[in-house]
Design a protein around this motif. Structure first.
Motif, PDB file in Angstrom:
ATOM      1  N   ALA A 642      33.104  45.407  31.773  1.00  0.00           N
ATOM      2  CA  ALA A 642      32.465  46.188  32.834  1.00  0.00           C
ATOM      3  C   ALA A 642      33.434  46.447  33.981  1.00  0.00           C
ATOM      4  CB  ALA A 642      31.220  45.466  33.343  1.00  0.00           C
ATOM      5  N   LEU A 643      34.232  45.441  34.331  1.00  0.00           N
ATOM      6  CA  LEU A 643      35.230  45.618  35.387  1.00  0.00           C
ATOM      7  C   LEU A 643      36.338  46.557  34.915  1.00  0.00           C
ATOM      8  CD1 LEU A 643      36.434  45.017  38.131  1.00  0.00           C
ATOM      9  CD2 LEU A 643      37.355  42.875  37.213  1.00  0.00           C
ATOM     10  N   ARG A 644      36.745  46.429  33.657  1.00  0.00           N
ATOM     11  CA  ARG A 644      37.778  47.319  33.127  1.00  0.00           C
ATOM     12  C   ARG A 644      37.320  48.783  33.217  1.00  0.00           C
ATOM     13  NH1 ARG A 644      42.010  46.176  30.028  1.00  0.00           N
ATOM     14  NH2 ARG A 644      41.165  44.122  29.453  1.00  0.00           N
ATOM     15  N   GLN A 645      36.061  49.028  32.863  1.00  0.00           N
ATOM     16  CA  GLN A 645      35.531  50.386  32.917  1.00  0.00           C
ATOM     17  C   GLN A 645      35.448  50.883  34.354  1.00  0.00           C
ATOM     18  OE1 GLN A 645      34.813  52.193  30.026  1.00  0.00           O
ATOM     19  NE2 GLN A 645      34.820  53.875  31.523  1.00  0.00           N
ATOM     20  N   ARG A 646      35.065  50.003  35.285  1.00  0.00           N
ATOM     21  CA  ARG A 646      34.973  50.385  36.698  1.00  0.00           C
ATOM     22  C   ARG A 646      36.348  50.809  37.224  1.00  0.00           C
ATOM     23  NH1 ARG A 646      31.178  48.854  40.722  1.00  0.00           N
ATOM     24  NH2 ARG A 646      29.786  48.583  38.939  1.00  0.00           N
ATOM     25  N   VAL A 647      37.380  50.065  36.860  1.00  0.00           N
ATOM     26  CA  VAL A 647      38.735  50.411  37.300  1.00  0.00           C
ATOM     27  C   VAL A 647      39.139  51.769  36.736  1.00  0.00           C
ATOM     28  CG1 VAL A 647      41.185  49.807  37.115  1.00  0.00           C
ATOM     29  CG2 VAL A 647      39.496  48.024  37.602  1.00  0.00           C
ATOM     30  N   SER A 648      38.904  51.964  35.437  1.00  0.00           N
ATOM     31  CA  SER A 648      39.291  53.220  34.793  1.00  0.00           C
ATOM     32  C   SER A 648      38.574  54.408  35.418  1.00  0.00           C
ATOM     33  CB  SER A 648      38.986  53.140  33.295  1.00  0.00           C
ATOM     34  OG  SER A 648      39.281  54.361  32.655  1.00  0.00           O
ATOM     35  N   ASP A 649      37.269  54.288  35.611  1.00  0.00           N
ATOM     36  CA  ASP A 649      36.483  55.391  36.163  1.00  0.00           C
ATOM     37  C   ASP A 649      36.900  55.715  37.594  1.00  0.00           C
ATOM     38  OD1 ASP A 649      35.115  55.463  33.791  1.00  0.00           O
ATOM     39  OD2 ASP A 649      33.304  54.465  34.554  1.00  0.00           O
ATOM     40  N   ASP A 650      37.055  54.685  38.431  1.00  0.00           N
ATOM     41  CA  ASP A 650      37.366  54.933  39.833  1.00  0.00           C
ATOM     42  C   ASP A 650      38.804  55.398  40.034  1.00  0.00           C
ATOM     43  OD1 ASP A 650      34.821  54.350  40.654  1.00  0.00           O
ATOM     44  OD2 ASP A 650      35.472  53.099  42.333  1.00  0.00           O
ATOM     45  N   LEU A 651      39.727  54.891  39.227  1.00  0.00           N
ATOM     46  CA  LEU A 651      41.111  55.353  39.335  1.00  0.00           C
ATOM     47  C   LEU A 651      41.174  56.847  39.033  1.00  0.00           C
ATOM     48  CD1 LEU A 651      44.112  54.728  39.737  1.00  0.00           C
ATOM     49  CD2 LEU A 651      44.236  54.134  37.306  1.00  0.00           C
ATOM     50  N   SER A 652      40.473  57.277  37.973  1.00  0.00           N
ATOM     51  CA  SER A 652      40.437  58.695  37.623  1.00  0.00           C
ATOM     52  C   SER A 652      39.774  59.504  38.730  1.00  0.00           C
ATOM     53  CB  SER A 652      39.676  58.876  36.308  1.00  0.00           C
ATOM     54  OG  SER A 652      39.554  60.244  35.986  1.00  0.00           O
TER      55      SER A 652
END
Length: 674
Positions: A642-652
């Motif tokens: 869930a944290l990995r996805q949050r980083v990916s989404d917000d970085l983009s």
């Protein structure tokens, strides 16, 4: 690393400890702290293997350097080293050790001595305050010989005058951090005051003692100590200091009537042991509470001007000259001065023990030795801000769950890049984690080139929580509502300044998006983190800020900041009357803040799983949930994915915002030093 370093051992006021120039110590806060632990001998209660004296009074360190402040001569960083445990706390201050700083600096060549007396302006790094210190220097040389006497020290010495200029509200941003002069905690009236040192003052009689007891008698009263600590923990939370269970501030104080109208009796705790005499900074705080009306320590009503007050303590008294301005409820303390003495005991070479430094073989330790090594959580901001507070709440509960020591290490600078690069390069053994957030893992990397990859260089451990972003203003800024602010900015661009926690941080992004959407322009004051940024907004040096609700909540509740709008899609439960920026005609400013724990890339999956389970157990604790929610944050537990996805989404997302908004880091920003 050099195991032999220069050192000057001094008695300063009623304390004693080593004095160092900053360049004598190892580079980096972690290596510096290990050296201080070895210098004092903190590992055992008697401190037999170092310079400590088995007491907090003799486990103090002064670190001195040329000042980074334009109006000061030297910087003074105080460190309280543990007694029987390997810890270093740079959050409090010590006025007794301060009395040795100026003579030490003169003798080390940092300040030129004048014939007769030499005045040195000291910047206390811990509290971001200034003190004028006057030292006797006949013939352009420091002398420690004289006829001044202070209680608690044998003999006489040369007087050293300490004049505290701006210590009121230095740590929390206001003299009375809770917004009240008296708070009721668990049925007991207390005064929470930040005057040279954050204090929680209680009437001795309200806790069943007289206040005239000897320190040993108070230390033996287990029920009293337990009650004081319970009150202190809640006072720390109300003062905006977060979880203070692993901090020595605020200091608890018991007060009772003095022997005259100008004296008050005080028993000062450090915080779990009664001081044998009294801390100088504590005396400033007690005298301030005594001089001002409406506190649990208040004395007679006093007119504006200078007043000679006396703080009575177990070893005698401290005379404090207090200057008051205003009358009745409008009265304030402008400055306070007192006399201390100091003496140089020895100067030479200090040999540090090897065992306090990490051994090379420990760097490759396997997960089977997981609990034998302490866990360090690196926080990318200065102590006292929202990130730091949240990290310390987690750390205090994570240790017992994991069965190992958990240490919080603040490594502020470069808008979080210093901490991020450090953790990215740390050994992937599960013992070094980062308290990352949207700024370090999405915003800053989207805005500018950094020396780490927020995705490839880290293994997510788990989400911690989230907090909304608010637009706040200083109550006396002249902008009580958003429409007035926008009108004034359009009429006079850059007539307001906003406090930024650094390029690539949520307060910076939100301010830039607001200006783009509203067609306005504000001046920017850049700080190393949210704690000093919001402190200067509370003081009025900056007028506008976009902090997290977690950071701003206590100041809004106390009336020290005014909430203008929510920088998000919906109103907040904590402040339902505060509209969103979109409601007020400023769309597109949606800055949500999240926080999570990260390990270096390559950390074994078994370690990540164990840490995630422990973290989620902590986040399920009702008291942790309540602490987060009481300050406007929301707990968000979950798996590493869930944290990995949050980083990916917000970085983009933030890369797109930067590209579309033509945002860029400020060229050569000049930080506001705190």
């Amino acid at each position: 690393m050099n195991r032999s370093i220069p050192c000057v051992l001094m008695r300063a006021g009623t304390s004693r400890g080593p004095f160092f120039l900053r360049e004598w110590l190892p580079d980096g806060d972690e290596a510096r702290d290990q050296a201080l632990i070895g210098a004092i001998g903190a590992s055992d209660p008697l401190q037999l293997d170092g310079l400590g004296g088995g007491s907090t009074l003799n486990s103090k360190v002064a670190i001195v350097s040329r000042s980074s402040q334009p109006d000061c001569d030297i910087d003074y960083l105080f460190a309280q080293v543990g007694v029987g445990h390997r810890s270093v706390d740079t959050r409090p201050n010590c006025g007794n050790m301060l009395s040795g700083v100026a003579p030490f600096a003169i003798e080390q060549g940092l300040v030129a001595a004048q014939n007769g007396t030499t005045s040195v302006r000291v910047y206390n790094v811990n509290t971001r305050s200034r003190i004028d210190v006057v030292v006797r220097t006949p013939g352009n040389r420091v002398t420690y010989e004289g006829d001044a006497r202070i209680d608690g020290v044998a003999g006489t010495a040369a007087p050293i005058l300490l004049n505290f200029l701006d210590a009121w509200g230095a740590v929390t941003g206001q003299v009375f951090p809770t917004g009240k002069r008296i708070d009721l905690i668990d049925g007991i009236e207390v005064t929470c005051i930040d005057a040279a040192m954050p204090l929680m003052i209680v009437r001795a009689a309200d806790l069943g003692v007289t206040g005239a007891e000897k320190p040993a008698a108070l230390d033996a009263n287990a029920a009293l100590l337990e009650r004081l600590e319970s009150l202190r923990l809640e006072a720390g939370r109300r003062m905006g200091l977060g979880d203070v269970s692993h901090s020595v501030i605020p200091k608890p104080v018991l007060v009772s009537a003095g022997t005259s109208r100008d004296s008050i009796s005080s028993r000062y705790f450090t915080p779990r042991k009664c001081h044998a005499s009294h801390a100088v900074t504590g005396a400033i705080g007690v005298a301030s509470a005594f001089a001002l009306p409406g506190t649990v320590a208040s004395g007679i009503a006093r007119e504006p001007g200078q007043h000679g007050l006396i703080v009575l303590h177990p070893a005698g008294q401290i005379d404090v000259q207090v200057e008051l301005a205003g009358r009745a409820e409008a009265a304030t303390v402008e400055r306070a001065a007192l006399v201390r003495t100091a003496r140089k005991i020895m100067q030479g070479e200090l040999h540090l023990p090897d065992y306090v430094f990490p051994r090379s073989e420990e760097q490759g330790a396997s997960s089977s030795g997981f609990a034998r090594k302490s866990l360090t959580i690196i926080v990318p901001t200065r102590a006292g801000g929202g990130n730091d507070t949240m990290a310390r709440i987690i750390a205090s509960r994570l240790g017992p769950v994991l069965g190992q020591e958990v240490v919080v290490d603040n490594r502020a600078g470069a808008n979080g890049a210093i901490a991020s690069e450090y953790v990215a390069g740390a050994s992937p053994d599960g013992h070094t984690l980062m308290f990352g957030y949207v700024g370090t893992h999405a915003m800053n990397p989207a805005l500018q080139t950094v020396g780490y990859d927020p995705v490839r260089d880290f293994e997510p451990v788990g989400l911690v929580g989230s907090s909304s972003t608010l637009m706040v203003s200083h109550p006396e800024s002249g902008a009580s509502d958003l429409q007035t602010l926008i009108a004034r900015l359009r009429a006079a661009p850059r007539s307001f300044s906003y406090a930024s926690a650094g390029d690539g941080t949520p307060p910076h992004f939100a301010a830039e998006l607001f200006q783009l959407s509203s067609g306005t322009s504000m001046a920017s004051a850049t700080y190393e983190g949210a704690a000093p940024a919001i402190a200067d907004t509370v003081s009025g040096r900056s007028q506008i800020m976009f902090p997290s609700l977690f950071t701003a909540y206590p100041f809004i509740k106390a009336g020290r900041l005014h909430a203008l709008a929510v920088a998000g899609p919906k109103r907040l439960e904590a402040f339902p009357a505060v509209p969103t920026l979109a409601e007020l005609g400023v769309p597109g400013v949606d800055v949500a803040q999240w926080y999570g724990l990260f390990a270096p890339a390559g950390t074994p999956a078994s370690s990540i799983q164990r840490l995630n389970q422990a973290l989620n157990e902590v986040l399920a604790d009702p008291e942790v949930v309540e602490r987060f929610e009481s300050q406007g944050a929301k707990v968000e537990a979950g798996p590493p994915t869930a944290l990995r996805q949050r980083v990916s989404d917000d970085l983009s997302r933030w890369q797109g915002v930067v590209a579309e908004g033509a945002l860029a880091a400020q060229e050569a920003p000049v930080p506001v030093l705190d």
